[in-house]
Design a protein around this motif. Structure first.
Motif, PDB file in Angstrom:
ATOM      1  N   LEU A 117      -9.962 -21.926  59.558  1.00 50.49           N
ATOM      2  CA  LEU A 117     -10.414 -20.629  60.383  1.00 50.49           C
ATOM      3  C   LEU A 117     -10.475 -19.553  59.040  1.00 50.49           C
ATOM      4  O   LEU A 117     -11.149 -18.486  58.992  1.00 50.49           O
ATOM      5  CB  LEU A 117      -9.994 -20.333  61.565  1.00 50.49           C
ATOM      6  CG  LEU A 117     -10.121 -21.365  62.465  1.00 50.49           C
ATOM      7  CD1 LEU A 117      -9.233 -20.692  63.759  1.00 50.49           C
ATOM      8  CD2 LEU A 117     -11.498 -21.300  62.847  1.00 50.49           C
ATOM      9  N   ASP A 118      -9.544 -19.632  58.301  1.00 56.74           N
ATOM     10  CA  ASP A 118      -9.265 -18.685  57.380  1.00 56.74           C
ATOM     11  C   ASP A 118     -10.168 -18.841  56.058  1.00 56.74           C
ATOM     12  O   ASP A 118     -10.063 -18.220  54.769  1.00 56.74           O
ATOM     13  CB  ASP A 118      -7.592 -18.755  56.731  1.00 56.74           C
ATOM     14  CG  ASP A 118      -7.186 -20.297  56.482  1.00 56.74           C
ATOM     15  OD1 ASP A 118      -8.053 -21.047  56.408  1.00 56.74           O
ATOM     16  OD2 ASP A 118      -6.027 -20.648  56.425  1.00 56.74           O
TER      17      ASP A 118
ATOM     18  N   MET B 247      -9.964 -27.749  57.576  1.00 56.10           N
ATOM     19  CA  MET B 247      -9.369 -27.266  58.811  1.00 56.10           C
ATOM     20  C   MET B 247      -8.157 -28.461  58.968  1.00 56.10           C
ATOM     21  O   MET B 247      -8.640 -29.583  58.737  1.00 56.10           O
ATOM     22  CB  MET B 247     -10.276 -27.349  59.962  1.00 56.10           C
ATOM     23  CG  MET B 247      -9.552 -26.970  61.246  1.00 56.10           C
ATOM     24  SD  MET B 247     -10.602 -26.864  62.657  1.00 56.10           S
ATOM     25  CE  MET B 247     -11.275 -25.309  62.337  1.00 56.10           C
TER      26      MET B 247
ATOM     27  N   ASN C   7      -4.829 -23.665  60.507  1.00 56.49           N
ATOM     28  CA  ASN C   7      -5.881 -22.829  60.666  1.00 56.49           C
ATOM     29  C   ASN C   7      -6.943 -23.619  61.517  1.00 56.49           C
ATOM     30  O   ASN C   7      -8.343 -23.641  61.034  1.00 56.49           O
ATOM     31  CB  ASN C   7      -6.445 -22.897  59.125  1.00 56.49           C
ATOM     32  CG  ASN C   7      -6.834 -24.163  58.523  1.00 56.49           C
ATOM     33  OD1 ASN C   7      -6.670 -25.133  59.141  1.00 56.49           O
ATOM     34  ND2 ASN C   7      -7.033 -24.106  57.081  1.00 56.49           N
ATOM     35  N   THR C   8      -6.622 -23.998  62.605  1.00 56.86           N
ATOM     36  CA  THR C   8      -7.378 -24.758  63.353  1.00 56.86           C
ATOM     37  C   THR C   8      -7.799 -24.220  64.732  1.00 56.86           C
ATOM     38  O   THR C   8      -7.124 -23.337  65.113  1.00 56.86           O
ATOM     39  CB  THR C   8      -6.588 -26.233  63.817  1.00 56.86           C
ATOM     40  OG1 THR C   8      -5.744 -25.999  64.698  1.00 56.86           O
ATOM     41  CG2 THR C   8      -6.099 -26.581  62.429  1.00 56.86           C
ATOM     42  N   ILE C   9      -8.830 -24.928  65.392  1.00 58.52           N
ATOM     43  CA  ILE C   9      -9.164 -24.804  66.683  1.00 58.52           C
ATOM     44  C   ILE C   9      -8.729 -26.073  67.458  1.00 58.52           C
ATOM     45  O   ILE C   9      -9.523 -26.973  67.271  1.00 58.52           O
ATOM     46  CB  ILE C   9     -10.416 -24.122  67.175  1.00 58.52           C
ATOM     47  CG1 ILE C   9     -10.738 -22.912  66.232  1.00 58.52           C
ATOM     48  CG2 ILE C   9     -10.563 -23.914  68.610  1.00 58.52           C
ATOM     49  CD1 ILE C   9     -12.148 -22.185  66.644  1.00 58.52           C
TER      50      ILE C   9
ATOM     51  N   LYS D 173     -10.158 -17.666  68.702  1.00 57.68           N
ATOM     52  CA  LYS D 173     -10.067 -18.159  67.247  1.00 57.68           C
ATOM     53  C   LYS D 173     -11.514 -18.210  66.669  1.00 57.68           C
ATOM     54  O   LYS D 173     -11.721 -18.031  65.733  1.00 57.68           O
ATOM     55  CB  LYS D 173      -9.542 -19.534  67.476  1.00 57.68           C
ATOM     56  CG  LYS D 173      -7.925 -19.510  67.704  1.00 57.68           C
ATOM     57  CD  LYS D 173      -7.232 -20.970  67.954  1.00 57.68           C
ATOM     58  CE  LYS D 173      -6.075 -20.712  68.560  1.00 57.68           C
ATOM     59  NZ  LYS D 173      -5.751 -21.569  69.626  1.00 57.68           N
ATOM     60  N   LEU D 174     -12.459 -18.525  67.404  1.00 55.15           N
ATOM     61  CA  LEU D 174     -13.677 -18.829  66.845  1.00 55.15           C
ATOM     62  C   LEU D 174     -14.240 -17.606  66.413  1.00 55.15           C
ATOM     63  O   LEU D 174     -14.897 -17.525  65.085  1.00 55.15           O
ATOM     64  CB  LEU D 174     -14.910 -19.486  67.822  1.00 55.15           C
ATOM     65  CG  LEU D 174     -16.077 -19.985  67.049  1.00 55.15           C
ATOM     66  CD1 LEU D 174     -16.062 -21.081  65.861  1.00 55.15           C
ATOM     67  CD2 LEU D 174     -16.951 -20.119  68.526  1.00 55.15           C
TER      68      LEU D 174
ATOM     69  N   ALA E  19     -13.133 -16.319  63.031  1.00 53.36           N
ATOM     70  CA  ALA E  19     -13.363 -17.603  61.944  1.00 53.36           C
ATOM     71  C   ALA E  19     -14.254 -16.911  60.687  1.00 53.36           C
ATOM     72  O   ALA E  19     -15.372 -16.287  60.839  1.00 53.36           O
ATOM     73  CB  ALA E  19     -14.130 -18.663  62.338  1.00 53.36           C
TER      74      ALA E  19
ATOM     75  N   ASN F 138     -19.404 -22.033  57.347  1.00 52.71           N
ATOM     76  CA  ASN F 138     -18.791 -23.132  58.208  1.00 52.71           C
ATOM     77  C   ASN F 138     -19.422 -23.284  59.696  1.00 52.71           C
ATOM     78  O   ASN F 138     -19.286 -24.347  60.288  1.00 52.71           O
ATOM     79  CB  ASN F 138     -17.275 -22.820  58.287  1.00 52.71           C
ATOM     80  CG  ASN F 138     -16.273 -23.910  58.671  1.00 52.71           C
ATOM     81  OD1 ASN F 138     -16.680 -25.274  58.608  1.00 52.71           O
ATOM     82  ND2 ASN F 138     -15.180 -23.666  59.172  1.00 52.71           N
TER      83      ASN F 138
ATOM     84  N   LYS G 288     -21.731 -17.110  66.405  1.00 53.49           N
ATOM     85  CA  LYS G 288     -20.665 -17.597  66.929  1.00 53.49           C
ATOM     86  C   LYS G 288     -20.543 -17.976  68.502  1.00 53.49           C
ATOM     87  O   LYS G 288     -20.204 -18.978  68.982  1.00 53.49           O
ATOM     88  CB  LYS G 288     -19.410 -17.040  66.587  1.00 53.49           C
ATOM     89  CG  LYS G 288     -19.228 -17.096  65.241  1.00 53.49           C
ATOM     90  CD  LYS G 288     -18.029 -16.199  64.864  1.00 53.49           C
ATOM     91  CE  LYS G 288     -17.399 -16.332  63.472  1.00 53.49           C
ATOM     92  NZ  LYS G 288     -16.406 -15.137  62.769  1.00 53.49           N
TER      93      LYS G 288
END
Ligand code: AMP
Ligand code: TRP
Length: 349
Positions: free
Chosen positions: A208-209, A214, A220-222, A234-235, A238, A257, A289
């Motif tokens: 996400l960063d 990921m 840095n995940t969902i 979180k999305l 991103a 991404n 998104k």
């Protein structure tokens, strides 16, 4: 018992034709995320279902012995194994249809890893980028972290797997497994096939960063099973195309991404709309998104519900039964390997 007749060097070079079989593994390190799902597990389900139609076997493994190569808390590991098994079943890996099991319940993985280690040059392990990444700057680096790719080769070769669905971060390890298969066959006789990687269109989901892939270890995940609100939060934050600094800047979907994920989850028509609106700044990243989130929800909402309805005890029993089935195949391969390597007293164990 009569000792086996040694193979001629011509026999040893014979290419091994094995029954098509799928094998893949995932570590119970906690926090099953959208990269795991889009890069690998969604493909496991599709391939597993197709395999069933064509009479191919599919083996999916929770690789707990891989998870102990880095510092961990023993009391957490069992929980993570169980959580991951539930995640996988919720995603559609039916343990009654496919051999979903826990690696260390089949001790032959560790035994084969030792035998393969005898045929694996240390230099090959030193070149593994995952080892460099995971050991860099750490106070304690276990020997097992260094020999990890040998255990991965053993996982695959133990079942004579021919197809291995993984994300692209595992390609180097898989190439080593192929090389190990060739090396072993050449030295001891043709036993193993050369496993082929199977990749998805989202073979590398970035963090996400925007800092590398990921990954659970980078935080840095969902998580795939996050509730919609937490998922969206979180999305929304991103990283996208860094050149889109303002709403009016056009973007390049190919380096974004979010677009990588659209390629897996959105219809061809929606993807076209995304490309058009990104390159002309018709949409902001927020709109793009939103569509992605809606498409995630379409697929993930039923999985989330299924996850909640699963019975842990039933899943645990299925894992146990499956490990017995896996073990039968594993023991047969070990028998062949020991014979070809000249190990043991000559009588069956
Ligand atoms: P691991 O969680 O490292 O055990 O990975 C399980 C599977 O998910 C492997 O096949 C990985 O290649 C895949 N995977 C992990 N992270 C990503 C990512 N960021 N993008 C795509 N695939 C991934
Ligand atoms: N090393 C893989 C990962 O970290 C997990 C794994 C272990 C695996 N054994 C395997 C993947 C065998 C495919 C086949 O993601």
């Amino acid at each position: 018992m009569v000792p086996p007749i040694p193979m001629s060097s011509k026999d040893r070079r014979k290419r091994v034709v094995a029954k098509p079989r799928i094998f893949s593994g995932i570590q119970p390190t906690g926090g099953f995320h959208i990269g795991n799902w889009l890069g690998a597990v969604r493909n496991w389900v599709a391939l597993g279902n197709a395999a069933k139609e064509s009479g191919k076997d599919a083996f999916f493994c929770v690789v707990d012995a891989h998870a102990i190569t880095v510092p961990y808390e023993p009391k957490d590991l069992r929980v993570r194994i169980e959580e991951l098994a539930l995640d996988l079943v919720a995603c559609g890996i039916d343990p009654r249809e496919h051999t979903l099991f826990v690696q260390s319940d089949v001790p032959e993985h560790m035994e084969l890893a030792w035998y393969l280690a005898a045929a694996t040059p240390m230099g090959d392990l030193g070149r593994m980028t995952q080892f460099k990444d995971k050991s860099d700057g750490k106070d304690f680096v276990s020997t097992a972290l260094f020999t990890y790719p040998i255990l991965m080769s053993a996982d695959i070769l133990l079942y004579k797997a021919t197809e291995v669905p993984v994300g692209d971060d595992q390609l180097q390890h898989l190439e080593l497994a192929r090389e190990t298969s060739r090396r072993f066959n050449h030295r001891f006789g043709g036993i193993f096939p050369e496993p082929q990687p199977l990749l998805t269109k989202a073979t590398r989901i970035m963090g996400l960063d925007g800092d590398g892939k990921m990954s659970k270890s980078k935080g840095n995940t969902i998580p795939l099973f996050d509730e919609p609100k937490a998922f969206w939060k979180k999305l929304q934050g991103a990283f996208t195309d860094p050149n889109r600094k303002g709403r009016e800047d056009p973007g390049n979907p190919e380096i974004c991404n979010i677009y990588t994920m659209h390629k897996e989850l959105s219809t061809a028509e929606e993807q076209e709309t995304v490309v058009k609106n990104c390159t002309t700044a018709g949409w902001g990243c927020y709109d793009c998104k939103m569509l992605l989130h809606a498409n995630f929800e379409k697929e993930v909402a039923p999985l989330r519900e299924k996850r909640k309805s699963l019975n842990v005890i039933e899943v645990r029993e299925a894992l146990h039964e499956n490990s017995k089935k896996a073990r039968e195949i594993a023991q047969e391969t070990i028998r062949e390997v020991r014979e070809s390597m000249g190990l043991g007293c000559g009588l069956p164990r």
